[in-house]
Design an enzyme around this catalytic site. Structure first.
Site: not given
Length: 210
Positions: A52, A83, A95, A130, A135, A198, A207
């Site tokens: 998202c 959308y 997205e 999601d 996504y 969120c 990483c």
């Protein structure tokens, strides 16, 4: 060919879209910079998909050296999608957030490190709860140097994920063909709606770049 493109090709149901861009914002709600080119000389662009786009955009507009961000759609076939169309999975788009940054103030490796660590790039066509190709994880590059750096960062993060017992990265990494702006209400959404949704959730694996 990725999973989403196989699905679209097999069903032949790509939405037609439209010739004219959908309406969006002109300026960034936080810093007042234009969402549209031309951008300052020497600045660079990278387009990132991490699920998202609401939380993703906030993540990057907060970083020093990022000039402006914009929510949108990329990686698919439907021109100027809405959308609602993107959410059907029939545009091929995911997205994304367009990140315009000053490489003199923030290194590309820093942006890539944030990208990898702040979502789970191993989930295919989903991000947490999601679910759908819109996504999926993606990096759309705008130069050969970016493409090389993105691929190298993916290889480095995969090694870290392997050590942590996690699965293979499914992130799509390829040159950007077209970025389409999302509707005005999506731009800087979490500034306008501080308690809004969120979905960002990393793997907890660091990483090793930057």
């Amino acid at each position: 060919m990725s999973l989403f493109s196989k699905t679209l090709s097999s069903t032949n149901r790509v939405l037609p879209g439209r010739d004219t861009p959908i309406e969006t914002s002109d300026v960034h709600a936080i810093n007042g910079h234009s969402l549209h080119p031309p951008f300052p000389q020497g600045h660079e662009e990278i387009v990132l998909g991490m699920g998202c786009f609401w939380g993703v955009e906030r993540l990057f507009w907060q970083l020093p050296g990022v000039y402006v961000t914009a929510a949108g759609y990329a990686g698919g076939e439907t021109p100027n999608p809405t959308y609602e169309e993107t959410c059907t999975g029939r545009t091929g788009h995911t997205e994304v957030v367009r990140v315009i940054y000053d490489p003199q103030q923030v290194e590309l490796e820093t942006l890539l490190q944030v990208f990898w660590e702040q979502h789970d790039p191993t989930q295919g066509n989903r991000q947490g709860n999601d679910i759908g190709s819109q996504y999926r994880s993606a990096i759309f590059t705008t130069s050969q140097a970016q493409q090389k750096a993105a691929e190298q960062s993916a290889a480095a993060y995969q090694q870290a994920l392997n050590k942590a017992g996690r699965g293979p990265i499914t992130t799509e990494i390829k040159p950007l063909e077209m970025f389409y702006y999302a509707e005005a209400y999506h731009q800087q959404y979490l500034d306008k709606n501080p308690n809004g949704y969120c979905g960002l959730k990393g793997t907890g694996v660091t990483c090793p770049i930057g």
